[in-house]
Design a protein around this motif. Structure first.
Motif, PDB file in Angstrom:
ATOM      1  N   LYS A 135      39.669  36.942  -6.863  1.00  0.00           N
ATOM      2  CA  LYS A 135      40.517  35.901  -6.268  1.00  0.00           C
ATOM      3  C   LYS A 135      39.608  35.075  -5.365  1.00  0.00           C
ATOM      4  O   LYS A 135      39.057  35.591  -4.385  1.00  0.00           O
ATOM      5  CB  LYS A 135      41.670  36.491  -5.460  1.00  0.00           C
ATOM      6  N   LEU A 168      45.380  42.943  -5.985  1.00  0.00           N
ATOM      7  CA  LEU A 168      44.643  42.004  -6.833  1.00  0.00           C
ATOM      8  C   LEU A 168      44.982  42.170  -8.306  1.00  0.00           C
ATOM      9  O   LEU A 168      45.009  41.195  -9.062  1.00  0.00           O
ATOM     10  CB  LEU A 168      43.136  42.187  -6.630  1.00  0.00           C
ATOM     11  N   ASN A 170      47.761  42.826  -9.451  1.00  0.00           N
ATOM     12  CA  ASN A 170      49.115  42.294  -9.651  1.00  0.00           C
ATOM     13  C   ASN A 170      49.303  41.034  -8.806  1.00  0.00           C
ATOM     14  O   ASN A 170      50.276  40.919  -8.063  1.00  0.00           O
ATOM     15  CB  ASN A 170      50.155  43.347  -9.281  1.00  0.00           C
ATOM     16  N   GLN A 171      48.358  40.084  -8.917  1.00  0.00           N
ATOM     17  CA  GLN A 171      48.390  38.889  -8.078  1.00  0.00           C
ATOM     18  C   GLN A 171      49.695  38.120  -8.252  1.00  0.00           C
ATOM     19  O   GLN A 171      50.169  37.915  -9.363  1.00  0.00           O
ATOM     20  CB  GLN A 171      47.199  37.984  -8.398  1.00  0.00           C
ATOM     21  N   TYR A 216      43.413  36.045   1.167  1.00  0.00           N
ATOM     22  CA  TYR A 216      43.384  37.026   0.086  1.00  0.00           C
ATOM     23  C   TYR A 216      44.596  37.968   0.105  1.00  0.00           C
ATOM     24  O   TYR A 216      45.154  38.288  -0.941  1.00  0.00           O
ATOM     25  CB  TYR A 216      42.100  37.851   0.152  1.00  0.00           C
ATOM     26  N   LYS A 226      51.270  40.437  -0.666  1.00  0.00           N
ATOM     27  CA  LYS A 226      50.836  40.061  -2.012  1.00  0.00           C
ATOM     28  C   LYS A 226      49.436  39.477  -1.939  1.00  0.00           C
ATOM     29  O   LYS A 226      48.964  39.064  -0.870  1.00  0.00           O
ATOM     30  CB  LYS A 226      51.784  39.044  -2.643  1.00  0.00           C
ATOM     31  N   ALA A 227      48.756  39.464  -3.082  1.00  0.00           N
ATOM     32  CA  ALA A 227      47.448  38.814  -3.168  1.00  0.00           C
ATOM     33  C   ALA A 227      47.625  37.427  -3.765  1.00  0.00           C
ATOM     34  O   ALA A 227      48.540  37.199  -4.549  1.00  0.00           O
ATOM     35  CB  ALA A 227      46.524  39.645  -4.047  1.00  0.00           C
TER      36      ALA A 227
END
Length: 227
Positions: A135, A168, A170-171, A216, A226-227
């Motif tokens: 990311k 990350l 499950n972005q 991030y 969340k990412a």
């Protein structure tokens, strides 16, 4: 090497019935009675697809799915007696590709298995290596447990690493504190426990340019991270 499918269900009769149909289609079959047994199978044997029961004693299928998604990207098909739309959405949001409600037609399940395997084989050849999560300037290598930000190596504790990998992988998906705790620590969450928040703070201090305005690992107020 043939295609191997893992059936995870606490009801032996259902496992046996599904196994018969899978074997008739030429698939190799592995079985597990609960989530923890499934984790052991995955560590020992290559698996191409998982058929996963949602309602199991101990760790639920949804929790198991989130844990599996930290390390594996094979298709997962949920089995559940729940048919409400919200249950389906929750199941799919945890990382599964498909959802079949009990009682089900075995032939329909076989069709969905074939469909998911086709899609997986078509996309896996063109996808980035599954052990690399990225990311922006942040890269997480799940194979070597290395984390870099803008080329700079960052040292995380094992739990910090697992939390960051979960987000990350499950972005865009929001995880509650309870979901993160149970996926990473693999034990029941207690409402008064601030462990996850402390670990999120530590992660941000190590990877964010400005921890007070994180890029991030973001907070979704009243819901989770969340990412």
């Amino acid at each position: 090497m043939g295609t191997t499918i893992l059936i995870v269900d606490d009801e032996a009769d259902i496992r046996n019935m599904i196994a018969i149909y899978l074997k008739n289609e030429g698939y190799g079959v592995l079985e597990a009675a609960d989530a923890h047994e499934a984790f052991g199978v995955l560590e020992e044997s290559p698996v191409d697809l998982i058929i996963l029961d949602v309602m199991m004693p101990g760790m639920s299928g949804v929790e198991a799915c989130m844990t599996i998604r930290q390390s594996y990207d094979m298709p997962i098909i949920f089995l559940s007696a729940k048919s409400e739309d919200l249950d389906k959405i929750h199941g799919l949001a945890s990382g599964a590709e498909d959802y079949v409600t009990k009682p089900f037609n075995p032939l329909e399940l076989m069709a969905r298995v074939k469909s998911q395997l086709r899609r997986y084989k078509m996309t896996s050849g063109n996808s980035e290596p599954s052990h690399l999560l990225e990311k922006g300037d942040l890269t997480v290598n799940e194979r070597t447990n290395e984390v870099t930000v803008g080329g700079r190596e960052v040292r995380l504790t094992p739990k910090e690493f697992h939390i960051l990998s979960l987000l990350l992988r499950n972005q865009g998906q929001v995880f509650s504190i309870e979901q993160i705790y149970e996926a990473v620590w693999k034990e029941p969450f207690f409402k008064s426990d601030s462990t996850v928040m402390v670990h999120i703070t530590n992660i941000r201090d190590k990877i964010e340019e400005n921890p007070k305005k994180p890029f991030y690992v973001k907070t979704v107020w009243g819901v989770g991270y969340k990412a």
